[in-house]
Design a protein around this motif. Structure first.
Motif, PDB file in Angstrom:
ATOM      1  N   MET A 178       0.888  -1.131   0.142  1.00  0.00           N
ATOM      2  CA  MET A 178       0.013  -0.205  -0.005  1.00  0.00           C
ATOM      3  C   MET A 178       0.900   1.128   0.096  1.00  0.00           C
ATOM      4  O   MET A 178       2.111   1.334   0.686  1.00  0.00           O
ATOM      5  N   ARG A 179       0.232   2.259  -0.922  1.00  0.00           N
ATOM      6  CA  ARG A 179       1.091   3.764  -0.690  1.00  0.00           C
ATOM      7  C   ARG A 179       0.160   4.489  -0.269  1.00  0.00           C
ATOM      8  O   ARG A 179      -0.931   4.703  -0.548  1.00  0.00           O
ATOM      9  N   TYR A 180       0.600   5.245   0.741  1.00  0.00           N
ATOM     10  CA  TYR A 180      -0.296   6.139   1.574  1.00  0.00           C
ATOM     11  C   TYR A 180       0.148   7.637   1.056  1.00  0.00           C
ATOM     12  O   TYR A 180       1.315   8.081   0.938  1.00  0.00           O
ATOM     13  N   THR A 181      -0.716   8.567   1.051  1.00  0.00           N
ATOM     14  CA  THR A 181      -0.506  10.055   0.937  1.00  0.00           C
ATOM     15  C   THR A 181      -1.498  10.918   1.801  1.00  0.00           C
ATOM     16  O   THR A 181      -2.496  10.782   1.994  1.00  0.00           O
ATOM     17  N   GLU A 182      -0.354  11.631   2.515  1.00  0.00           N
ATOM     18  CA  GLU A 182      -0.982  12.558   3.386  1.00  0.00           C
ATOM     19  C   GLU A 182      -1.125  14.095   3.040  1.00  0.00           C
ATOM     20  O   GLU A 182       0.156  14.575   2.746  1.00  0.00           O
ATOM     21  N   THR A 183      -2.330  14.766   2.857  1.00  0.00           N
ATOM     22  CA  THR A 183      -1.972  16.161   2.583  1.00  0.00           C
ATOM     23  C   THR A 183      -2.514  16.926   3.681  1.00  0.00           C
ATOM     24  O   THR A 183      -3.650  16.959   4.365  1.00  0.00           O
ATOM     25  N   SER A 184      -1.784  18.016   4.146  1.00  0.00           N
ATOM     26  CA  SER A 184      -1.710  18.764   5.258  1.00  0.00           C
ATOM     27  C   SER A 184      -1.988  20.320   4.762  1.00  0.00           C
ATOM     28  O   SER A 184      -1.135  20.665   4.109  1.00  0.00           O
ATOM     29  N   THR A 185      -3.181  20.801   5.255  1.00  0.00           N
ATOM     30  CA  THR A 185      -3.583  22.039   4.624  1.00  0.00           C
ATOM     31  C   THR A 185      -3.193  23.319   5.857  1.00  0.00           C
ATOM     32  O   THR A 185      -3.715  23.119   7.101  1.00  0.00           O
ATOM     33  N   TYR A 186      -2.810  24.362   5.684  1.00  0.00           N
ATOM     34  CA  TYR A 186      -2.487  25.395   6.508  1.00  0.00           C
ATOM     35  C   TYR A 186      -3.049  26.760   6.165  1.00  0.00           C
ATOM     36  O   TYR A 186      -2.862  27.131   5.162  1.00  0.00           O
ATOM     37  N   ALA A 187      -3.448  27.651   7.194  1.00  0.00           N
ATOM     38  CA  ALA A 187      -3.589  28.792   7.004  1.00  0.00           C
ATOM     39  C   ALA A 187      -2.510  29.525   7.422  1.00  0.00           C
ATOM     40  O   ALA A 187      -1.970  29.621   8.486  1.00  0.00           O
ATOM     41  N   VAL A 188      -2.001  30.507   6.554  1.00  0.00           N
ATOM     42  CA  VAL A 188      -0.640  31.150   6.711  1.00  0.00           C
ATOM     43  C   VAL A 188      -1.140  32.735   6.790  1.00  0.00           C
ATOM     44  O   VAL A 188      -1.759  33.157   5.542  1.00  0.00           O
ATOM     45  N   VAL A 189      -0.573  33.454   7.635  1.00  0.00           N
ATOM     46  CA  VAL A 189      -0.683  34.852   7.281  1.00  0.00           C
ATOM     47  C   VAL A 189       0.701  35.470   7.727  1.00  0.00           C
ATOM     48  O   VAL A 189       1.592  35.185   8.571  1.00  0.00           O
ATOM     49  N   ARG A 190       0.757  36.506   6.801  1.00  0.00           N
ATOM     50  CA  ARG A 190       2.133  37.355   6.826  1.00  0.00           C
ATOM     51  C   ARG A 190       1.616  38.880   6.905  1.00  0.00           C
ATOM     52  O   ARG A 190       0.904  39.152   6.195  1.00  0.00           O
ATOM     53  N   ALA A 191       2.363  39.586   7.589  1.00  0.00           N
ATOM     54  CA  ALA A 191       2.087  41.230   7.818  1.00  0.00           C
ATOM     55  C   ALA A 191       3.421  41.700   8.025  1.00  0.00           C
ATOM     56  O   ALA A 191       4.248  41.152   8.650  1.00  0.00           O
ATOM     57  N   GLY A 192       3.244  43.123   7.684  1.00  0.00           N
ATOM     58  CA  GLY A 192       4.703  43.898   7.632  1.00  0.00           C
ATOM     59  C   GLY A 192       4.533  45.224   7.062  1.00  0.00           C
ATOM     60  O   GLY A 192       3.668  45.475   6.429  1.00  0.00           O
ATOM     61  N   ASP A 193       5.231  46.161   7.798  1.00  0.00           N
ATOM     62  CA  ASP A 193       5.479  47.590   7.317  1.00  0.00           C
ATOM     63  C   ASP A 193       6.601  47.597   6.388  1.00  0.00           C
ATOM     64  O   ASP A 193       7.588  47.442   6.824  1.00  0.00           O
ATOM     65  N   ILE A 194       6.443  47.668   5.252  1.00  0.00           N
ATOM     66  CA  ILE A 194       7.212  47.731   4.052  1.00  0.00           C
ATOM     67  C   ILE A 194       7.520  49.371   3.436  1.00  0.00           C
ATOM     68  O   ILE A 194       6.473  49.829   3.191  1.00  0.00           O
ATOM     69  N   LYS A 195       8.828  49.592   3.455  1.00  0.00           N
ATOM     70  CA  LYS A 195       9.061  50.638   2.880  1.00  0.00           C
ATOM     71  C   LYS A 195       9.666  50.682   1.392  1.00  0.00           C
ATOM     72  O   LYS A 195      10.586  49.850   1.089  1.00  0.00           O
TER      73      LYS A 195
END
Length: 361
Positions: free
Chosen positions: A191-208
């Protein structure tokens, strides 16, 4: 509105800004002056004339303007050269030019005053002779240009022109939300198994962002001026009208508010790209939302561009060169004979290959 020339303190000849020495040069007595020396001479001259009327009355002398400045932007305006009295004809956005009779540089001072006074200027670094030489070196590297197409005798006109630009520094308070995935596979027995993990990613910053530039002129040759970017705005100087002497200059006719939304959208996209670049370690990332609160600090600048016109077989060819870096742009003609040689060379090589190896499977 005054038409003025900058005079040599020694001989009263017309001064021009010399790109090579970065000083102001008199072609009559061959004197050179720094910006500080010129300011001191102007101040001394002004002190001698404290008892004379100045200001608005003087600004109106020498002006023979037929139509109103508030009228059609494509009308011509006629001024009197203060050196020889000849008429100088310009359009509604020209702020500096040259008298075609005495060849003295003239500056239409009122067009770069008040709200239209630039905050800064990048002076010419490349002089006219170097600009011509760099152009010929540039096109000689283009193999498909017809041999002998460009010669110096076909250079009909070359002019150094300061073009108006809006330069802005931006502060972006940005955030992106993304959905990321990690995929892991393994085999256990048959048997071959595949696991898919989903993530909520947030990035924030003050960019000049610094020194973003936008063309501020609606004219036919603006595309050439835009394509010789970028300019190094770390080399700007505080604006001084004397830098225009010996060159042409254009007054802006695009206001910063007309560009605000465009700049805001671009900075928001740049910010999202920067934040997206900080997300790593996932097999896939999909940005679901991006937002940015952008504040803009505007500066009005003049930048140096050499414009060249060649005439060959009755057709005009236009080119522009960055007067600071030497970057050149313009549409080059193509040599049909050289294209033909390339075509037949490729055709012959393919035909030879087919004849030698076409029957081999």
């Amino acid at each position: 509105m005054a038409v003025v020339t900058y005079k040599c303190p020694n001989c009263d000849g017309g001064l021009i800004f010399d790109a090579e020495s970065q000083k102001f040069h008199c072609e009559y007595c061959l004197s050179y002056f720094t910006e500080e020396e010129l300011k001191e001479a102007e101040q001394a001259k002004a002190e001698e004339k404290l008892d004379e009327s100045a200001g608005d009355t003087a600004a109106e002398e020498g002006e023979d303007k037929t139509p109103s400045e508030d009228g059609d932007e494509f009308k011509a305006y006629v001024y009197t050269c203060p050196s020889c009295g000849a008429e100088v004809v310009v359009d509604s956005t020209t702020a500096a030019s040259q008298c075609c009779f005495c060849h003295n540089p003239v500056v239409i001072s009122g067009r770069l005053e008040g709200n239209f006074k630039p905050d800064c200027i990048i002076p010419f670094v490349i002089d006219q002779d170097e600009a011509v030489e760099r152009f010929f070196q540039w096109f000689k590297k283009k193999w498909f240009v017809p041999k002998g197409f460009f010669t110096k005798k076909e250079l009909k006109k070359i002019s150094g022109v300061y073009f108006p630009y809006w330069v802005c520094d931006c502060d972006s308070d940005a955030q992106i939300n993304a959905r990321a995935k990690k995929v892991r596979s393994w085999r256990s027995g048959d048997m071959r198994y595949t696991e898919t993990s989903t993530y909520a990613v947030v990035r924030a910053g003050d960019i000049k962002f610094k020194d973003l530039s936008k063309n501020a002129l609606n004219k036919a040759n603006k595309e050439l001026a835009e394509n010789v970017q970028p300019f190094d705005f770390s080399q700007v100087k505080d604006f001084n009208m004397a830098y225009l002497s010996g060159f042409g200059a254009e007054k802006r006719d695009i206001e910063s508010e007309e560009l605000r939304q465009q700049v805001t959208d671009e900075v928001a996209d740049y910010s999202a790209d920067v934040l997206r670049g900080t997300i790593s370690g996932y097999d896939s990332v999909f940005v679901t939302e991006k937002k940015a609160n952008v504040s803009i600090n505007w500066r009005y600048a003049l930048v140096p561009v050499w414009l060249m016109t060649f005439k060959n077989n009755g057709k005009d060819y236009f080119y522009a060169m960055n007067g600071q870096s030497g970057m050149t742009c313009g549409k080059l003609p193509l040599s049909r004979s050289k294209l033909g040689i390339l075509f037949f060379s490729v055709f012959a090589a393919v035909a030879l290959f087919i004849l030698n190896f076409g029957g081999v499977i």
